[in-house]
Motif scaffolding. Structure first.
Motif, PDB file in Angstrom:
ATOM      1  N   VAL A 141      -6.198 -19.781   1.663  1.00  0.00           N
ATOM      2  CA  VAL A 141      -5.535 -19.022   3.252  1.00  0.00           C
ATOM      3  C   VAL A 141      -5.595 -18.064   2.759  1.00  0.00           C
ATOM      4  O   VAL A 141      -3.937 -17.527   1.832  1.00  0.00           O
ATOM      5  N   VAL A 142      -5.718 -16.807   3.680  1.00  0.00           N
ATOM      6  CA  VAL A 142      -5.485 -15.257   3.310  1.00  0.00           C
ATOM      7  C   VAL A 142      -4.542 -14.501   4.066  1.00  0.00           C
ATOM      8  O   VAL A 142      -4.834 -14.558   4.684  1.00  0.00           O
ATOM      9  N   VAL A 143      -3.472 -14.108   3.247  1.00  0.00           N
ATOM     10  CA  VAL A 143      -2.537 -13.214   4.262  1.00  0.00           C
ATOM     11  C   VAL A 143      -3.284 -12.297   4.589  1.00  0.00           C
ATOM     12  O   VAL A 143      -4.176 -11.425   4.263  1.00  0.00           O
ATOM     13  N   PRO A 144      -2.390 -12.267   5.905  1.00  0.00           N
ATOM     14  CA  PRO A 144      -2.616 -10.428   6.769  1.00  0.00           C
ATOM     15  C   PRO A 144      -3.511  -9.228   6.517  1.00  0.00           C
ATOM     16  O   PRO A 144      -4.088  -9.147   6.526  1.00  0.00           O
ATOM     17  N   THR A 145      -1.934  -9.429   5.516  1.00  0.00           N
ATOM     18  CA  THR A 145      -2.200  -7.939   5.075  1.00  0.00           C
ATOM     19  C   THR A 145      -3.024  -8.288   2.935  1.00  0.00           C
ATOM     20  O   THR A 145      -1.769  -8.503   1.791  1.00  0.00           O
ATOM     21  N   GLY A 146      -3.310  -6.871   2.584  1.00  0.00           N
ATOM     22  CA  GLY A 146      -4.155  -6.699   1.645  1.00  0.00           C
ATOM     23  C   GLY A 146      -3.541  -5.618   0.940  1.00  0.00           C
ATOM     24  O   GLY A 146      -3.253  -4.019   2.047  1.00  0.00           O
ATOM     25  N   VAL A 147      -3.038  -5.093  -0.677  1.00  0.00           N
ATOM     26  CA  VAL A 147      -2.382  -4.324  -0.780  1.00  0.00           C
ATOM     27  C   VAL A 147      -3.611  -3.100  -1.808  1.00  0.00           C
ATOM     28  O   VAL A 147      -4.043  -4.132  -2.817  1.00  0.00           O
ATOM     29  N   TYR A 148      -3.411  -2.022  -1.298  1.00  0.00           N
ATOM     30  CA  TYR A 148      -4.627  -1.490  -2.424  1.00  0.00           C
ATOM     31  C   TYR A 148      -3.481  -0.228  -2.505  1.00  0.00           C
ATOM     32  O   TYR A 148      -3.143   0.827  -1.690  1.00  0.00           O
ATOM     33  N   ALA A 149      -3.984  -0.253  -3.690  1.00  0.00           N
ATOM     34  CA  ALA A 149      -3.068   0.823  -4.218  1.00  0.00           C
ATOM     35  C   ALA A 149      -3.425   1.722  -5.055  1.00  0.00           C
ATOM     36  O   ALA A 149      -4.428   2.436  -5.842  1.00  0.00           O
ATOM     37  N   ALA A 150      -4.357   3.581  -4.234  1.00  0.00           N
ATOM     38  CA  ALA A 150      -5.226   4.552  -5.187  1.00  0.00           C
ATOM     39  C   ALA A 150      -3.730   4.931  -6.166  1.00  0.00           C
ATOM     40  O   ALA A 150      -2.173   5.500  -6.217  1.00  0.00           O
ATOM     41  N   THR A 151      -3.971   6.179  -7.250  1.00  0.00           N
ATOM     42  CA  THR A 151      -3.863   7.097  -7.860  1.00  0.00           C
ATOM     43  C   THR A 151      -2.748   7.747  -7.269  1.00  0.00           C
ATOM     44  O   THR A 151      -1.221   7.890  -7.767  1.00  0.00           O
ATOM     45  N   GLU A 152      -3.297   8.076  -5.749  1.00  0.00           N
ATOM     46  CA  GLU A 152      -1.623   9.169  -5.026  1.00  0.00           C
ATOM     47  C   GLU A 152      -0.878   7.857  -4.801  1.00  0.00           C
ATOM     48  O   GLU A 152       0.256   8.294  -4.354  1.00  0.00           O
ATOM     49  N   ASP A 153      -1.054   6.451  -4.381  1.00  0.00           N
ATOM     50  CA  ASP A 153      -0.512   6.105  -3.635  1.00  0.00           C
ATOM     51  C   ASP A 153       1.264   5.347  -4.285  1.00  0.00           C
ATOM     52  O   ASP A 153       2.117   5.522  -4.162  1.00  0.00           O
ATOM     53  N   TRP A 154       0.906   5.499  -5.732  1.00  0.00           N
ATOM     54  CA  TRP A 154       2.083   5.695  -6.656  1.00  0.00           C
ATOM     55  C   TRP A 154       3.668   6.033  -6.394  1.00  0.00           C
ATOM     56  O   TRP A 154       2.675   8.193  -6.456  1.00  0.00           O
ATOM     57  N   GLY A 155       4.321   5.933  -6.304  1.00  0.00           N
ATOM     58  CA  GLY A 155       5.609   6.692  -5.646  1.00  0.00           C
ATOM     59  C   GLY A 155       5.529   7.044  -3.638  1.00  0.00           C
ATOM     60  O   GLY A 155       6.790   7.748  -3.809  1.00  0.00           O
ATOM     61  N   ALA A 156       4.442   6.801  -3.423  1.00  0.00           N
ATOM     62  CA  ALA A 156       4.475   7.369  -2.187  1.00  0.00           C
ATOM     63  C   ALA A 156       5.527   6.457  -1.439  1.00  0.00           C
ATOM     64  O   ALA A 156       5.291   5.024  -1.422  1.00  0.00           O
ATOM     65  N   GLU A 157       6.227   6.341  -0.408  1.00  0.00           N
ATOM     66  CA  GLU A 157       6.530   5.375   0.582  1.00  0.00           C
ATOM     67  C   GLU A 157       5.678   4.816   1.373  1.00  0.00           C
ATOM     68  O   GLU A 157       5.913   3.426   1.286  1.00  0.00           O
ATOM     69  N   GLY A 158       4.586   4.498   1.459  1.00  0.00           N
ATOM     70  CA  GLY A 158       3.499   3.483   1.987  1.00  0.00           C
ATOM     71  C   GLY A 158       3.495   2.197   1.355  1.00  0.00           C
ATOM     72  O   GLY A 158       3.070   1.226   1.806  1.00  0.00           O
ATOM     73  N   LEU A 159       2.958   2.513  -0.087  1.00  0.00           N
ATOM     74  CA  LEU A 159       3.132   1.594  -0.851  1.00  0.00           C
ATOM     75  C   LEU A 159       3.914   0.396  -1.213  1.00  0.00           C
ATOM     76  O   LEU A 159       3.678  -0.198  -0.641  1.00  0.00           O
TER      77      LEU A 159
END
Length: 207
Positions: A141-159
């Motif tokens: 049962v896979v939850v609806p939201t998957g999380v992808y983190a690119a290099t520029e995502d670290w420290g960003a609010e969206g992550l």
């Protein structure tokens, strides 16, 4: 309640492991806030440390001691977080090999949060094009939201927002899925069938 994290990062330190730890911490915290009686035990499976045993198992069919313990942990988990680095626009070979040697029924009905790391946001579709189909095939049962983190995502609010949302979904499944399963009808209990005409007449009288 057991939460198992499978991390397929290869380097030390690893952004894949970092994302895995943040997802696990957010899930445990959310579950604890939902119910004071819930205590989440987190176990991390580092596939990098099992690479040789996974290769031997693929050729011999016999898991080593550490691999067997990891497979047992995943099978017994109440929830699972899986995180892989992106290689050639898909999950890593080590990540896939681990789930290839897992019993085919081990993830049936199990809540799973999928996540991945990569150098570019262009690879974010790996979640829906590779990871989600894999775990759907394994009947998780896979939850609806998957999380992808690119290099520029670290420290960003969206992550952080995606981590919290996905963790909330996984915690909700782990703590509440069984409570929403309909109770089985007692053996021998009779089912009353009301004819449609009577139902319609009752609705007309009430209206």
């Amino acid at each position: 309640m057991r939460l198992v994290v499978v991390s397929a990062g290869l380097s030390v330190p690893s952004s894949t492991r970092l994302l895995a730890d943040r997802l696990a911490a957010a899930t445990a915290a959310t579950a604890a806030r939902a119910s004071a009686d819930v205590e989440v035990e987190v176990e991390v499976v580092e596939l990098r440390d099992l690479a040789v045993e996974i290769a031997h198992h693929l050729t011999s069919g016999l898991p080593g001691r550490r691999l067997a313990a990891a497979l047992d942990a995943v099978t017994a988990a109440d929830g699972l977080i899986v995180v892989t680095p992106v290689f050639s626009a898909s999950y890593s070979g080590l990540f896939k090999s681990f789930f290839d040697v897992l019993d085919r029924d081990a993830l049936t009905g199990k809540p799973v949060l999928i996540a991945a790391t990569g150098g570019s946001a262009r690879h974010s579709l790996v979640l829906d094009h590779a990871l989600r189909p894999l775990f759907a095939h394994l009947r998780a049962v896979v939850v609806p939201t998957g999380v992808y983190a690119a290099t520029e995502d670290w420290g960003a609010e969206g992550l952080e927002g995606r981590i919290e949302r996905a963790a909330g979904e996984l915690a909700g499944l782990m703590t509440g899925l069984s409570a929403r399963v309909p109770k089985a009808r007692p053996a021998g209990a009779e089912t009353t069938v009301v004819p449609f005409e009577e139902q319609l007449a009752a609705l007309r009288r009430s209206g």
